[in-house]
Design an enzyme around this catalytic site. Structure first.
Site, PDB file in Angstrom:
ATOM      1  CD  GLU A 143      -2.978  -1.251   2.380  1.00  0.00           C
ATOM      2  OE1 GLU A 143      -3.959  -1.104   2.045  1.00  0.00           O
ATOM      3  OE2 GLU A 143      -2.495  -1.565   3.144  1.00  0.00           O
ATOM      4  CD  GLU A 154      -3.596  -6.585   3.451  1.00  0.00           C
ATOM      5  OE1 GLU A 154      -2.905  -5.406   3.557  1.00  0.00           O
ATOM      6  OE2 GLU A 154      -3.478  -7.076   2.262  1.00  0.00           O
TER       7      GLU A 154
END
Length: 286
Positions: free
Chosen positions: A128, A150
């Site tokens: 990210e 995730e």
């Protein structure tokens, strides 16, 4: 020693190196997130700095967020932890947005190029951070993989990964990375637009610096910050986009049987976020 160090090189490129002491792999803590923001601020305000490279002092880039951070915030917040978690996530969005905008004004001028040099494994918050940068160079390390896994932990990428990646490639192409948590080796990651360039390990930093020193204003403006941006593959209210989300919703429910809410929340975040400006989409993701 600190998790991040800052060095301004003679060529005018500020190199921020992530190297958590005593750990075999970098993980992000609450304190370190503030530390990197301070270094970004220093680089953006220093006239001697032409651009920035974020890299790692290890043979990997990052293993993700320290999940104890979420548990600690929840524990500190009593019976209603959602507002505190939301505020903390939004602060993370603010920091990554600062990296992304890199000092640009409202006309998308005056920013400093920021590249990410990725030596090996890059997962979760590491990816990210990389997606918030303007250019991503990854080593041809045969063990190197990059992705957003995730969902495999019952979570979904909540530090902008869901919003940024779906807006980069469209919901359909983003599905294997976001909804299946696939980690991609460098060549496939380039095809999937997770990275922009694959380089020999001994050239990694130099390649990133070369891009920074040659980048123009247009090179550092993200598509969603440009006038007239449209969702790749079609937004939900267009026929092509509508069919994409119908199919994705069926796939999610078929795979999870409604037991894992993170996948449905991820899909809702992409669907709703595609219909609003980028900063509002980040709030929906949070």
């Amino acid at each position: 020693m600190t998790d991040f160090t800052y060095k301004l090189h003679d060529d005018g490129v500020a190199v921020i190196t992530w190297d958590v002491p005593g750990k075999s792999m970098n993980v992000l803590t609450r304190e370190a997130f503030s530390l990197i923001e301070g270094m970004i601020d220093d680089a953006l305000s220093d006239e001697a700095v032409k651009g920035i490279v974020i890299t790692s002092g290890k043979d990997s880039f990052a293993g993700g967020m320290d999940l104890n951070v979420l548990a600690t915030i929840r524990a500190e917040s009593g019976d209603d932890p959602a507002p505190a978690l939301f505020d903390w996530i939004m602060n993370g969005h603010r920091i990554l947005r600062k990296i992304e905008r890199a000092g640009m004004d409202d006309k998308n001028k005056g920013g400093k190029p920021i590249a990410c040099a990725i030596p090996g494994l890059c997962a979760g918050i590491g990816t990210e951070i990389a997606l918030a940068c303007h250019h991503r160079v990854m080593s041809d390390n045969p063990k190197g993989r990059i992705g957003l896994p995730e969902i495999l932990l019952g979570l979904f990428p909540g530090a902008g990964g869901t919003t940024r990646y779906s807006r980069m490639v469209g919901a359909m192409q983003a599905a294997p990375v976001l909804l299946e948590g696939k980690m991609l080796e460098p060549a496939k990651a380039k095809s999937a637009q997770l990275i922009d360039e694959v380089a020999p390990a001994d050239e990694l930093l130099d390649r990133a610096k070369t891009w920074v020193l040659s980048a123009t204003d247009a090179d550092i403006v993200k598509p969603w910050d440009q006038k007239g941006w449209k969702m790749p593959g079609g937004a939900p209210y267009h026929p092509a986009g509508f069919m994409t989300f119908v199919g994705a919703s069926a796939m999610v429910n078929g795979n999870t049987q409604g037991v894992y809410p993170a996948a449905q929340a991820l899909l809702s975040s992409v669907y709703e976020g595609a219909m609003v400006p980028f900063d509002t989409a980040l709030k929906i993701e949070a």
